[in-house]
Structure formats: C-alpha cells, structure tokens
Design a protein around this motif. Structure first.
Motif, short mmCIF file in Angstrom:
data_model
loop_
_atom_site.label_atom_id
_atom_site.label_comp_id
_atom_site.label_asym_id
_atom_site.label_seq_id
_atom_site.Cartn_x
_atom_site.Cartn_y
_atom_site.Cartn_z
N MET A 87 -24.13 16.45 -39.27
CA MET A 87 -24.91 17.65 -38.94
C MET A 87 -25.52 17.57 -37.54
SD MET A 87 -24.41 19.63 -41.43
CE MET A 87 -25.58 20.91 -41.11
N CYS A 88 -26.10 16.43 -37.19
CA CYS A 88 -26.69 16.29 -35.86
C CYS A 88 -25.62 16.35 -34.77
CB CYS A 88 -27.49 15.00 -35.76
SG CYS A 88 -29.05 15.06 -36.64
N THR A 89 -24.48 15.74 -35.02
CA THR A 89 -23.39 15.79 -34.04
C THR A 89 -22.88 17.22 -33.89
OG1 THR A 89 -22.78 13.53 -34.60
CG2 THR A 89 -21.15 14.83 -33.42
N LEU A 90 -22.76 17.93 -35.00
CA LEU A 90 -22.32 19.32 -34.95
C LEU A 90 -23.31 20.18 -34.15
CD1 LEU A 90 -20.28 21.46 -35.90
CD2 LEU A 90 -21.75 21.79 -37.90
N VAL A 91 -24.59 19.99 -34.38
CA VAL A 91 -25.60 20.72 -33.61
C VAL A 91 -25.48 20.38 -32.12
CG1 VAL A 91 -28.09 20.93 -33.19
CG2 VAL A 91 -27.20 21.04 -35.51
N GLY A 92 -25.26 19.10 -31.82
CA GLY A 92 -25.09 18.69 -30.43
C GLY A 92 -23.87 19.32 -29.78
N VAL A 93 -22.79 19.40 -30.52
CA VAL A 93 -21.57 20.02 -29.99
C VAL A 93 -21.80 21.51 -29.76
CG1 VAL A 93 -19.19 20.65 -30.58
CG2 VAL A 93 -19.98 18.30 -30.93
N LEU A 94 -22.48 22.16 -30.68
CA LEU A 94 -22.77 23.59 -30.51
C LEU A 94 -23.70 23.83 -29.31
CD1 LEU A 94 -23.19 24.73 -34.21
CD2 LEU A 94 -21.31 25.27 -32.64
N ILE A 95 -24.71 23.01 -29.16
CA ILE A 95 -25.60 23.14 -28.00
C ILE A 95 -24.82 22.91 -26.72
CG2 ILE A 95 -27.53 22.06 -26.79
CD1 ILE A 95 -28.82 21.60 -29.54
N ALA A 96 -23.96 21.89 -26.72
CA ALA A 96 -23.16 21.60 -25.53
C ALA A 96 -22.20 22.75 -25.23
CB ALA A 96 -22.38 20.31 -25.74
N HIS A 97 -21.66 23.35 -26.24
CA HIS A 97 -20.72 24.45 -26.04
C HIS A 97 -21.41 25.67 -25.43
CE1 HIS A 97 -17.32 27.11 -26.73
NE2 HIS A 97 -18.14 27.96 -27.36
N PHE A 98 -22.58 26.00 -25.95
CA PHE A 98 -23.26 27.22 -25.49
C PHE A 98 -24.07 27.03 -24.22
CE2 PHE A 98 -22.69 28.36 -30.03
CZ PHE A 98 -21.89 29.48 -29.81
N THR A 99 -24.53 25.81 -23.95
CA THR A 99 -25.37 25.61 -22.76
C THR A 99 -24.69 24.80 -21.66
OG1 THR A 99 -26.39 23.59 -23.62
CG2 THR A 99 -27.47 25.69 -24.16
N GLY A 100 -23.66 24.06 -22.01
CA GLY A 100 -22.99 23.23 -21.03
C GLY A 100 -23.64 21.87 -20.86
N ALA A 101 -24.65 21.56 -21.68
CA ALA A 101 -25.33 20.27 -21.62
C ALA A 101 -24.57 19.26 -22.48
CB ALA A 101 -26.77 20.42 -22.09
N ASP A 102 -23.52 18.68 -21.92
CA ASP A 102 -22.65 17.78 -22.69
C ASP A 102 -23.35 16.49 -23.10
OD1 ASP A 102 -20.54 19.54 -22.55
OD2 ASP A 102 -19.76 18.66 -20.69
N GLY A 103 -24.38 16.10 -22.39
CA GLY A 103 -25.05 14.83 -22.69
C GLY A 103 -25.90 14.85 -23.94
N ILE A 104 -26.07 15.99 -24.57
CA ILE A 104 -26.94 16.09 -25.74
C ILE A 104 -26.27 15.57 -27.01
CG2 ILE A 104 -26.33 18.43 -26.42
CD1 ILE A 104 -29.88 17.11 -26.32
N VAL A 105 -24.96 15.48 -27.02
CA VAL A 105 -24.25 15.08 -28.24
C VAL A 105 -24.57 13.64 -28.62
CG1 VAL A 105 -21.97 14.78 -29.28
CG2 VAL A 105 -22.41 16.73 -27.79
N ILE A 106 -24.58 12.74 -27.67
CA ILE A 106 -24.79 11.32 -27.96
C ILE A 106 -26.20 11.05 -28.51
CG2 ILE A 106 -24.88 9.00 -26.94
CD1 ILE A 106 -22.55 9.94 -25.14
#
Length: 80
Positions: free
Chosen positions: A29-48
């Motif tokens: 769930m946390c990884t999925l939220v990170g991927v969604l945030i990265a997709h919509f904002t472009g902040a790729d570093g949030i996934v890790i």
C-alpha cells in the motif's frame, strides 16, 4: 495424524500466512501510494521512503501480533 496434530498444524500455517499478510499489505500500500504520488507530481524519490515506512508498519504489525500471541496463553492459565 490425529485431530489435535492436524489442528496444531493448521494453526501454525494460519499464523505464518497472517504474518506474511501483515508484512506485505503495508509495504504494498505504501509503495502504491508512492508510485501514484510520483506519477502525478513527478517526485520519483518518494517511492523509496514510503516503501520503508510500509516495512516499518509491517514490522510493527507483526510485533503486535506476536505480542498478543504470547500474552494469550498466560491469560488462559489464569482462568483454569
């Protein structure tokens, strides 16, 4: 194998699956939220970091479950 052995094996198998689910769901769930945030904002570093937050949450879930598991037999002995 008698009935007591079968129920004991089933109980142990259930605990193993519960531990796995309690660890994997928060990570997923946390990884999925990170991927969604990265997709919509472009902040790729949030996934890790969110992956590690999920791992910490899963570890806490397992700790609490194991704690409840070990406290339960002591309560059963008091009732007898």
């Amino acid at each position: 194998m008698n009935q007591k052995d079968k129920s004991s094996v089933l109980y142990a198998l259930t605990l193993v699956f519960q531990f796995g689910i309690n660890m994997l769901v928060p990570i997923f769930m946390c990884t999925l939220v990170g991927v969604l945030i990265a997709h919509f904002t472009g902040a790729d570093g949030i996934v890790i970091p969110l992956f590690f937050v999920g791992a910490l949450a899963g570890g806490r879930n397992i700790y609490l479950q194991a704690k409840r598991l070990y406290e339960k037999p002591a309560d059963d002995k008091k009732d007898q």
